[in-house]
Write a protein that holds these residues in place. Sequence first.
Motif, PDB file in Angstrom:
ATOM      1  N   ASN A 208      56.430  27.026 -31.631  1.00  0.00           N
ATOM      2  CA  ASN A 208      57.176  25.785 -31.432  1.00  0.00           C
ATOM      3  C   ASN A 208      56.532  24.882 -30.397  1.00  0.00           C
ATOM      4  OD1 ASN A 208      59.217  26.453 -33.304  1.00  0.00           O
ATOM      5  ND2 ASN A 208      60.378  27.586 -31.758  1.00  0.00           N
ATOM      6  N   ASP A 209      55.678  25.444 -29.546  1.00  0.00           N
ATOM      7  CA  ASP A 209      55.017  24.683 -28.481  1.00  0.00           C
ATOM      8  C   ASP A 209      53.608  24.242 -28.849  1.00  0.00           C
ATOM      9  OD1 ASP A 209      57.196  24.856 -26.837  1.00  0.00           O
ATOM     10  OD2 ASP A 209      56.354  26.361 -25.482  1.00  0.00           O
ATOM     11  N   ARG A 210      53.298  24.176 -30.135  1.00  0.00           N
ATOM     12  CA  ARG A 210      51.921  23.884 -30.538  1.00  0.00           C
ATOM     13  C   ARG A 210      51.438  22.513 -30.079  1.00  0.00           C
ATOM     14  NH1 ARG A 210      55.393  24.139 -34.622  1.00  0.00           N
ATOM     15  NH2 ARG A 210      55.756  22.353 -35.993  1.00  0.00           N
ATOM     16  N   SER A 211      52.358  21.599 -29.750  1.00  0.00           N
ATOM     17  CA  SER A 211      51.970  20.265 -29.280  1.00  0.00           C
ATOM     18  C   SER A 211      52.081  20.122 -27.770  1.00  0.00           C
ATOM     19  CB  SER A 211      52.851  19.198 -29.953  1.00  0.00           C
ATOM     20  OG  SER A 211      52.690  19.211 -31.361  1.00  0.00           O
ATOM     21  N   VAL A 212      52.180  21.256 -27.066  1.00  0.00           N
ATOM     22  CA  VAL A 212      52.371  21.229 -25.614  1.00  0.00           C
ATOM     23  C   VAL A 212      51.279  20.391 -24.940  1.00  0.00           C
ATOM     24  CG1 VAL A 212      51.017  23.313 -25.164  1.00  0.00           C
ATOM     25  CG2 VAL A 212      52.892  22.701 -23.637  1.00  0.00           C
ATOM     26  N   CYS A 213      51.648  19.716 -23.866  1.00  0.00           N
ATOM     27  CA  CYS A 213      50.721  18.829 -23.167  1.00  0.00           C
ATOM     28  C   CYS A 213      49.772  19.607 -22.259  1.00  0.00           C
ATOM     29  CB  CYS A 213      51.508  17.812 -22.341  1.00  0.00           C
ATOM     30  SG  CYS A 213      50.510  16.582 -21.510  1.00  0.00           S
ATOM     31  N   SER A 214      50.262  20.638 -21.586  1.00  0.00           N
ATOM     32  CA  SER A 214      49.419  21.452 -20.704  1.00  0.00           C
ATOM     33  C   SER A 214      49.924  22.883 -20.703  1.00  0.00           C
ATOM     34  CB  SER A 214      49.409  20.881 -19.277  1.00  0.00           C
ATOM     35  OG  SER A 214      50.707  20.886 -18.721  1.00  0.00           O
ATOM     36  N   GLU A 215      48.997  23.833 -20.576  1.00  0.00           N
ATOM     37  CA  GLU A 215      49.329  25.246 -20.595  1.00  0.00           C
ATOM     38  C   GLU A 215      49.345  25.812 -19.178  1.00  0.00           C
ATOM     39  OE1 GLU A 215      47.699  26.945 -24.760  1.00  0.00           O
ATOM     40  OE2 GLU A 215      46.137  26.558 -23.278  1.00  0.00           O
ATOM     41  N   GLY A 216      50.049  26.921 -19.011  1.00  0.00           N
ATOM     42  CA  GLY A 216      50.067  27.575 -17.710  1.00  0.00           C
ATOM     43  C   GLY A 216      51.402  28.209 -17.405  1.00  0.00           C
ATOM     44  N   ILE A 217      51.613  28.518 -16.130  1.00  0.00           N
ATOM     45  CA  ILE A 217      52.853  29.152 -15.683  1.00  0.00           C
ATOM     46  C   ILE A 217      53.852  28.078 -15.272  1.00  0.00           C
ATOM     47  CG2 ILE A 217      53.899  30.672 -13.970  1.00  0.00           C
ATOM     48  CD1 ILE A 217      52.211  32.116 -16.060  1.00  0.00           C
ATOM     49  N   LEU A 218      54.950  28.021 -16.006  1.00  0.00           N
ATOM     50  CA  LEU A 218      56.015  27.067 -15.731  1.00  0.00           C
ATOM     51  C   LEU A 218      57.031  27.726 -14.802  1.00  0.00           C
ATOM     52  CD1 LEU A 218      56.954  24.170 -16.629  1.00  0.00           C
ATOM     53  CD2 LEU A 218      58.466  25.339 -18.241  1.00  0.00           C
ATOM     54  N   VAL A 219      57.402  27.006 -13.747  1.00  0.00           N
ATOM     55  CA  VAL A 219      58.338  27.516 -12.745  1.00  0.00           C
ATOM     56  C   VAL A 219      59.581  26.630 -12.753  1.00  0.00           C
ATOM     57  CG1 VAL A 219      58.647  28.167 -10.325  1.00  0.00           C
ATOM     58  CG2 VAL A 219      56.358  28.258 -11.364  1.00  0.00           C
ATOM     59  N   TYR A 220      60.764  27.250 -12.761  1.00  0.00           N
ATOM     60  CA  TYR A 220      61.993  26.452 -12.769  1.00  0.00           C
ATOM     61  C   TYR A 220      63.130  27.206 -12.090  1.00  0.00           C
ATOM     62  CZ  TYR A 220      62.726  29.237 -17.087  1.00  0.00           C
ATOM     63  OH  TYR A 220      62.832  30.248 -18.009  1.00  0.00           O
ATOM     64  N   ARG A 221      64.053  26.431 -11.528  1.00  0.00           N
ATOM     65  CA  ARG A 221      65.257  26.991 -10.918  1.00  0.00           C
ATOM     66  C   ARG A 221      66.367  27.062 -11.961  1.00  0.00           C
ATOM     67  NH1 ARG A 221      64.580  22.728  -6.956  1.00  0.00           N
ATOM     68  NH2 ARG A 221      63.214  23.423  -5.262  1.00  0.00           N
ATOM     69  N   VAL A 222      67.204  28.092 -11.845  1.00  0.00           N
ATOM     70  CA  VAL A 222      68.353  28.257 -12.729  1.00  0.00           C
ATOM     71  C   VAL A 222      69.602  28.397 -11.881  1.00  0.00           C
ATOM     72  CG1 VAL A 222      69.397  29.628 -14.573  1.00  0.00           C
ATOM     73  CG2 VAL A 222      66.904  29.436 -14.434  1.00  0.00           C
ATOM     74  N   ARG A 223      70.665  27.675 -12.261  1.00  0.00           N
ATOM     75  CA  ARG A 223      71.966  27.775 -11.576  1.00  0.00           C
ATOM     76  C   ARG A 223      73.020  28.136 -12.620  1.00  0.00           C
ATOM     77  NH1 ARG A 223      72.606  24.466  -6.950  1.00  0.00           N
ATOM     78  NH2 ARG A 223      74.792  25.157  -7.041  1.00  0.00           N
ATOM     79  N   SER A 224      73.711  29.258 -12.406  1.00  0.00           N
ATOM     80  CA  SER A 224      74.745  29.668 -13.360  1.00  0.00           C
ATOM     81  C   SER A 224      76.097  29.045 -13.075  1.00  0.00           C
ATOM     82  CB  SER A 224      74.877  31.195 -13.368  1.00  0.00           C
ATOM     83  OG  SER A 224      75.294  31.669 -12.100  1.00  0.00           O
ATOM     84  N   ASP A 225      76.207  28.345 -11.942  1.00  0.00           N
ATOM     85  CA  ASP A 225      77.486  27.743 -11.573  1.00  0.00           C
ATOM     86  C   ASP A 225      77.575  26.272 -11.940  1.00  0.00           C
ATOM     87  OD1 ASP A 225      75.498  27.098  -9.704  1.00  0.00           O
ATOM     88  OD2 ASP A 225      76.955  26.855  -8.070  1.00  0.00           O
ATOM     89  N   LEU A 226      76.520  25.695 -12.507  1.00  0.00           N
ATOM     90  CA  LEU A 226      76.515  24.277 -12.870  1.00  0.00           C
ATOM     91  C   LEU A 226      76.742  24.121 -14.364  1.00  0.00           C
ATOM     92  CD1 LEU A 226      73.561  22.835 -10.738  1.00  0.00           C
ATOM     93  CD2 LEU A 226      76.022  22.818 -10.234  1.00  0.00           C
ATOM     94  N   PRO A 227      77.609  23.203 -14.772  1.00  0.00           N
ATOM     95  CA  PRO A 227      77.919  23.049 -16.190  1.00  0.00           C
ATOM     96  C   PRO A 227      76.858  22.269 -16.951  1.00  0.00           C
ATOM     97  CG  PRO A 227      79.165  21.457 -14.918  1.00  0.00           C
ATOM     98  CD  PRO A 227      78.438  22.325 -13.918  1.00  0.00           C
ATOM     99  N   SER A 228      76.985  22.305 -18.244  1.00  0.00           N
ATOM    100  CA  SER A 228      76.128  21.545 -19.146  1.00  0.00           C
ATOM    101  C   SER A 228      76.062  20.078 -18.713  1.00  0.00           C
ATOM    102  CB  SER A 228      76.697  21.627 -20.563  1.00  0.00           C
ATOM    103  OG  SER A 228      75.975  20.838 -21.469  1.00  0.00           O
TER     104      SER A 228
END
Length: 413
Positions: free
Chosen positions: A329-349
């Motif tokens: 699904n990511d075949r058109s990705v702009c750049s490859e590598g390690i993606l880092v992100y924060r996740v919060r389970s207390d924040l709504p959609s």
Amino acid sequence: MSRAQTPDGVDRRRLRRVAAIATSLSALVATSIVAGPATASEASLSCALGRSDAHHSEGVDSWNGSYPRPAGTLDAVMVFLSFPDSEPVVRTKDLSADYFPATSHFFQRASYGRFRLRPTIKKKWVQMPHASTAYGIQRDWDSHQRADYLRDAVAAADSAVNFSRYDMVYFVADPDAPGVDSDATKVVNLDQPMRADNADLRRFVTVFEQSPPDRNVLAHETGHVFDLPDLYHRPESGNGDWDTHVGDWDLMGSQFGLAPDPFAWHKWKLGWLTDAQVDCAELTGATVHTLQTLSAPKVPGDKRRPRLLVVRTGPDRALAMEARGATGNDRSVCSEGILVYRVRSDLPSGSGPVQVLDGHPRTEACWGTSVYPPLADAPLGVGESLRDTEDGVRVQVVGRSTDGDWTVKVGGG
């Protein structure tokens, strides 16, 4: 091409307004189910965040039983609705081809074959009892008119559809009817289910797209059916950029993203990644981990090859890392590598439950194709690192093997 437009030339600000309504309209007659009975989840690791009462919570320790879980095969029915004030000029065959088999293929790739979305396409138009203009279809849809629309749609289709056979219902309106507004496309969740064919109908995907439709729109809306949140940023004024939280990463942020494969965190939540494919790291000390590219297809031995690395940074927050590459699904990705992100389970959609960290804050990439160029080059390459100043975690990409796996060093300080 202006920055406010998608690669297909569609106004992205308008599209974000459409997505915003999926959350903001959920409080009246047809309201979103926020919490429900939990069932046991595969996620029992120390870094698994608990599910909260937040709408579409990012918690992975249990499953909200009010939503169907995308495992094995789920059956969906697609019903095409016409109106007395407009004779359809497009064939249902052509409209169904806008969505299937592309949507099923998206989920098959995203789930590594663990989930199959099997559609039944009703080929004949089902006529609604009232004119399209009678329902007030628009993004700020009156809840009573919306409920009338759903009741009429179920009643009109009941003779042609055995609703008890299906896990999901897609109602697709004639795109050329004068009262149809593409801004109204959304998932509708009902506090009080409708009854048809001795089945409770709690959830509908109402589609009002033009033909051809917005890219990945049905996969995005189906993601909500599986309890996934909207990840875009909603400016208070309605103006401004809607993609500052996650950019191109994960179609729940932007259905037009260059890298629409769901985050590894979402795949863990949905059961497409098991605990054995998740590594937990601690805030203290430094540890080295190997990650397989998230969108790479499943191969023998995958069951214990991690695709997600998590550092729990609080009771309801974590730092997640995954390898993104130009496959699947990511075949058109702009750049490859390690993606880092924060996740919060207390924040709504819609309130920023996921925030991508920019590994290259001084640069941008893929102008004209990326939905948010500042985050298009967010992943870290070999030899690069970042420090999450909010939680004091340092992430460094040590290397990459000949078979494509990434080596990551993570620790506090």
